[in-house]
Each structure stands twice: as C-alpha cells, then as structure tokens.
Design an enzyme around this catalytic site. Structure first.
Site, mmCIF file in Angstrom:
data_model
loop_
_atom_site.group_PDB
_atom_site.id
_atom_site.type_symbol
_atom_site.label_atom_id
_atom_site.label_comp_id
_atom_site.label_asym_id
_atom_site.label_seq_id
_atom_site.Cartn_x
_atom_site.Cartn_y
_atom_site.Cartn_z
ATOM 1 N N LYS A 5 0.816 -1.235 -0.075
ATOM 2 C CA LYS A 5 -0.054 -0.182 0.101
ATOM 3 C C LYS A 5 0.925 1.320 0.073
ATOM 4 C CE LYS A 5 -1.876 2.776 2.138
ATOM 5 N NZ LYS A 5 -1.858 4.290 1.521
ATOM 6 N N GLY B 43 6.393 4.929 8.657
ATOM 7 C CA GLY B 43 5.516 6.072 8.581
ATOM 8 C C GLY B 43 5.570 6.613 10.152
ATOM 9 N N SER B 44 4.375 7.341 10.330
ATOM 10 C CA SER B 44 4.452 7.971 11.473
ATOM 11 C C SER B 44 4.178 7.346 12.877
ATOM 12 C CB SER B 44 3.209 9.237 11.581
ATOM 13 O OG SER B 44 2.029 8.413 11.496
ATOM 14 N N THR B 45 4.606 7.670 13.999
ATOM 15 C CA THR B 45 4.573 7.204 15.104
ATOM 16 C C THR B 45 3.108 6.709 15.700
ATOM 17 O OG1 THR B 45 6.665 7.977 15.991
ATOM 18 C CG2 THR B 45 5.519 6.994 17.642
ATOM 19 N N GLY C 253 1.861 3.951 13.605
ATOM 20 C CA GLY C 253 2.529 2.763 13.970
ATOM 21 C C GLY C 253 1.893 2.271 15.423
ATOM 22 N N GLU D 59 8.860 0.865 11.309
ATOM 23 C CA GLU D 59 9.888 1.837 11.171
ATOM 24 C C GLU D 59 9.353 3.342 11.295
ATOM 25 O OE1 GLU D 59 12.201 4.302 10.285
ATOM 26 O OE2 GLU D 59 12.392 3.560 8.398
ATOM 27 N N CYS E 51 13.473 9.914 7.564
ATOM 28 C CA CYS E 51 12.969 9.241 8.996
ATOM 29 C C CYS E 51 14.522 9.551 9.786
ATOM 30 C CB CYS E 51 12.635 8.065 8.940
ATOM 31 S SG CYS E 51 13.289 6.742 8.028
ATOM 32 N N GLU F 76 9.816 15.279 15.877
ATOM 33 C CA GLU F 76 10.307 15.414 14.337
ATOM 34 C C GLU F 76 9.427 16.360 13.486
ATOM 35 O OE1 GLU F 76 8.702 11.801 12.403
ATOM 36 O OE2 GLU F 76 10.916 11.537 11.691
#
Ligand code: NAD
Ligand code: MN
Length: 492
Positions: free
Chosen positions: A189, A241-243, A246, A263, A297, A395
């Site tokens: 995706k 992607g983003s925390t 995640g 990640e 990242c 970030e």
C-alpha cells in the site's frame, strides 16, 4: 540541439532526464492477481506534482471489497510461490532488479514529479538503491540455510506492507525484496501522494512474468491501509511512517498472532567534536538534514556541536547553505525540491513559528523568491535551542535543523539519548577511539561515523524506542519474513 562539433564528430549528448517525456495514465487502477483492475469501491483520488500543484492523474482508492480481492489473490498464490526453490524465486528477483535498472530514468523522473524530490537524488540515490535491494535479496533466496543455520525455515505468509511518501520506490523495495526472497506473498500500500511509481513497479512484475497474486498493489489513503492491516488473513504487517499510526497498528495487531515490524520517525543526533574535520562535518550536516528536503526518517535533525567550535560551524554552515539551490526538482542542479504536500508544508511552517515563539534564534539563509506555485521551504536552522524546546524534541520532517552545544563526550551522549526516538546518529571526530566509545553508548539503530545518510542493501536499518522495531536490509532484514521451526504457527 546539436553543436557544430557534435555534427562533425557524429556524437550527441543524450537527453537530460528532465527533458524525457513521461506518459502517465489518466486513471491508475489497482494491481490485483497480476492485472490492473478498476476499484470495486468506484472511488478515485487525484495525485499532484507538489512542485507545480498540477494534477498528474487519478488513482484508484481501494475499499473493503478491493482489500478482500487482493488478500484472496495473495493467499491463493502463496502455496506455489513458497514451494518454489530459492533459486527459482531468485530468478524473478534478479529480473525485477534488471528491469528496474532498464527503466530507471523513467522511474526517477516520475518519482520526482509525483513526490517533489530533486532528480539528482531520485536518479543517483533512490533508483540505484532500489535495484541494489532486489539484487541483494535475490542473492539470499537460495542461501537461506546460511542465514538461519540448522533451522527449519518457512515463510510467514501473506504480508501487508504499508509505506510512506518520502522514498516511495525505495520503501517498496525494502518491503518487497526480502519478503519475496523468503517465499511470502505481498500486498503493498503506497502513500496517497506518491502512488505512481509503485504502479510502474507493478508493470515490471508483469513484464518479468512474476506469478499472478505474488505481489498486489493497493492504492488509497489511511483507511485502505487500516482495512488491509486488520484483514484476518494477513499474517504479517510491515509499516513505515508516523509514530501515531505505528502505535495504532500495534494495538490492532495485538493478540491476533500477526507479526509486526515498525519503522517510525526519528530525531537523530549529529555530534561534532572540536577535533573533527570541520568542512567535511559541515557537508555531513547538509546531507544529514537537507537531503530530500528533510523528508528523511533518520535525518540528523539535532546537531550537537562542541562548544569551542560553535561559531566556526555556524558560519561555515551559513556559507554552505547559501550555495544550495531550491526549486524545480526536475532541474539536475536543484539541491532541495518541493515539500511533498500542503499538509507537510503547514506542519514544517508551524514548527518554524513555534521555534521562534519558544525563544530559539532562526537563521534564514535564502532571501530569493520561491516559485509562486508549489510547496517550498528554504533550508534553515535554529541556534539558542534548549532541550525542552518543541523543535528539539519533535520530528519536523522538513529542512529545519536545531543546533545545540555540549562540553564533554558524556554530555553529548546523554543529550543525544534524551529523546523518545532512537533511529540514527552521527559522530564527527578524528579520534577512532572516541568513535567507538561514543557509538556504543548511543541508543540508535544506525551510527554513522564521519559520514551521514549512507545506505547499503547489505546494512541493516531500524530503530530503538519510539523509532520502532525490526530491521530492514542485510541478513537481519530476512528475519521478519520467516518462521523458524521453534516458533508457533498461530496465524491463520
Ligand atoms: P502516515 O503514518 O500517516 O502515513 C504512512 C502510510 O501509512 C501511508 O501509506 C498512509 O496512507 C498509511 N496510513 C495512514 N493511516 C493509517 C492507518 N490508520 N492504518 C494503516 N495505514 C495508515 O504518515 P504521514 O501522515 O504521511 O506523515 C506524518 C508524519 O509521519 C510526518 O510528518 C513524519 O514526521 C512522519 N513520517 C515518517 C516517515 C518515516 O520514514 N519514518 C515517513 C513519512 C512520514
Ligand atoms: Mn503526488
């Protein structure tokens, strides 16, 4: 245009990549069971060129029924694909790698058009690494017993792989190559702002005759990703992607028996000691935070400079930043291209305002006007940054650097580790002993010494703490895609 000299000698320069015309389908369908199919959802969204804000194409938005079809296809393809010998799977991966090389110019241009990164990066960094990744894992496919000696090795099964927009093809390669080498089948995706190159990769899968259903590509936004990750027949979720997303995937996969690797983001520290080669270190700072507009990242977004050399580093950095060119990403001289989306630009600008409001000093280097269309952010940095400042903690994912100082190696280490993230770090010093001493005390998955942002398919990549878990690349990158004999097979 040919010059007189060229006419006489009979040779011509090849076209610059930016002048190559790329034909883009107006309606980009889903790739399921080896075919491009219209979405059952009947839903489409548009993707734009962030450097011009022009619409490039419509892309299918996969809904529940489409996710169902793709998972069914991957499940159906699994037994045959996983029983193929490693050397047979390697043949397909080698073919994919070669075909990527053959089409690399087209892929680099499209990557730049859809995502905004400078052509010199997509052409000279992304695409070579994409091909390298497939070559590298092709090499492992028939040597798995050496990666896991004595173990009975089985693939995990159907893998849902969800990737971001900062390195679209590279992230696709990082996910697909090891999964396929290990005998899994995949549903990829891509991110909603950068779907087009993943669909060219689908064409490549057709061209090399990859068995139907082994790779499926579903375009769409977060909802598509969620439906895919939560599908009960998915055995493994791999996410970059983003925390925030995640964490939601950790919750939704908990207790399901699904394997998960994450990640996520970072706030990586780049540490410069007074004994470092300063000019080289300044180059390292530049590639650390301004590469790909800071959409990296592992960007070295926190710079720690040993106190006595602060003024020198700041003045050299200022000088160096003046020479960076911001603008048309298709121009081969461009250093910083467009920010990937309006949303991301808003985020970056919010952080810059916030840095000033909280009392840090902003150094804006570029004063020239940027194009009126498109999403642009000139490279900048902050000094007088306190560890408690938002720009030192969160970030930003843009070309914004926070500069801080330290006095002792111990202080550098403790300040670098004072972060919820732990993805990467950089150390600059001319003392080898200091490198080893500091590197082993940093909580970071990757530590670069006297360099920054260097990647290789043979080298594992991944983080600690809120930067995620699991490794991609290298022999370690195989581990998330296999079940060894002593593991339970609970996943359905
Ligand atoms: P995101 O995490 O929302 O998107 C990443 C991918 O996940 C995309 O393909 C997206 O469609 C998908 N997704 C979104 N919501 C989902 C859900 N609930 N379930 C499953 N999949 C879902 O990231 P973003 O919004 O594009 O960027 C936000 C921030 O994330 C950035 O500002 C940056 O800080 C960070 N980021 C980190 C990386 C990285 O490489 N670690 C990459 C991109 C963004
Ligand atoms: Mn786009």
């Amino acid at each position: 245009m040919t010059t007189k000299a060229q006419e006489l000698s009979g040779w011509e320069y090849s076209l610059a990549p930016e002048t190559t015309k790329i034909d883009i389908e107006q309606k980009n369908k889903l790739f399921i069971q080896g075919k491009f199919v219209s979405p059952k959802s009947r839903s489409w969204f548009s993707t734009i060129n962030p450097a011009t804000e022009e619409k490039l194409a419509d892309v299918a938005c996969a809904g529940k029924a489409d996710v169902e079809s793709a998972v069914t296809a991957a499940k159906k393809a699994l037994p045959k694909w996983s029983r193929l010998s490693g050397s047979q799977r390697a043949k397909y991966l080698y073919r994919i790698a070669r075909r990527i090389q053959e089409r690399s110019r087209e892929l680099a241009i499209l990557e730049t058009m859809d995502g905004g990164k400078p052509i010199k990066e997509s052409r000279d960094v992304d695409l070579p690494l994409v091909a390298q990744h497939f070559f590298y894992y092709a090499g492992w496919a028939d040597k798995m017993q050496y990666a896991f000696p004595g173990a009975n090795i089985e693939p995990v099964g159907v893998c849902a792989q969800i990737i971001p927009w900062n390195f679209p093809l590279m992230m696709a390669a990082w996910k697909l190559a090891p999964a396929l080498a290990c005998g899994n089948t995949c549903i990829l995706k891509p991110a909603e702002t950068t779907s087009l190159t993943a669909l060219r990769l689908a064409e490549i899968m057709q061209e090399v005759g990859l068995p139907e259903g082994v790779v499926n590509i579903l375009t769409g936004a977060g909802e598509t990703g969620k439906l895919l990750a939560e599908h009960k027949s998915v055995n493994k979720v791999a996410f970059t992607g983003s925390t925030a997303v995640g964490k939601s995937l950790m919750r939704s996969t908990a207790g399901t028996g699904k394997k998960l690797t994450l990640e996520l983001g970072g706030k990586s520290a780049n540490i410069i000691f007074a004994d470092a080669a300063i000019d080289q270190a300044v180059e390292g700072i530049v590639s650390g935070i301004y590469f790909n507009q800071g959409h990296v990242c592992c960007a070295g977004s926190r710079l720690f400079v040993e106190e006595p050399i602060l003024d020198e580093v700041v003045s050299k950095l200022t000088h160096r930043l003046r020479s960076l060119r911001v603008g048309n990403p298709l121009d081969k001289n461009t250093d910083l291209g467009a920010i990937n989306s309006q949303e991301q630009l808003d985020t970056v600008e919010r952080y810059i305002r916030n840095g000033t409001e909280e009392g840090a000093q902003l150094h804006e280097i570029h004063s020239e006007r940027l194009p009126s269309k498109g999403y642009w952010c000139s490279p900048c940095f902050f000094t007088d940054v306190q560890p408690s400042h938002t720009i030192a903690r969160e970030e930003i994912f843009g070309p914004v650097l926070s500069v801080m100082t330290f006095r002792t190696p111990q202080e550098a280490i403790s300040r670098a580790n004072n972060s919820p993230y732990g993805l990467a770090a950089g150390i600059w010093t001319n003392k080898g002993s200091k490198i080893f001493e500091v590197a082993k005390k940093l909580d970071a998955g990757v530590v670069w010494c006297n360099t920054y942002n260097k990647f290789d398919a043979a080298s594992p990549f991944g983080g600690f703490k809120e930067s995620g878990f699991g490794r991609e690349g290298g022999m370690q990158g195989l581990r998330p895609y296999v079940r060894l004999q002593n593991q339970s097979r609970r996943a359905k």
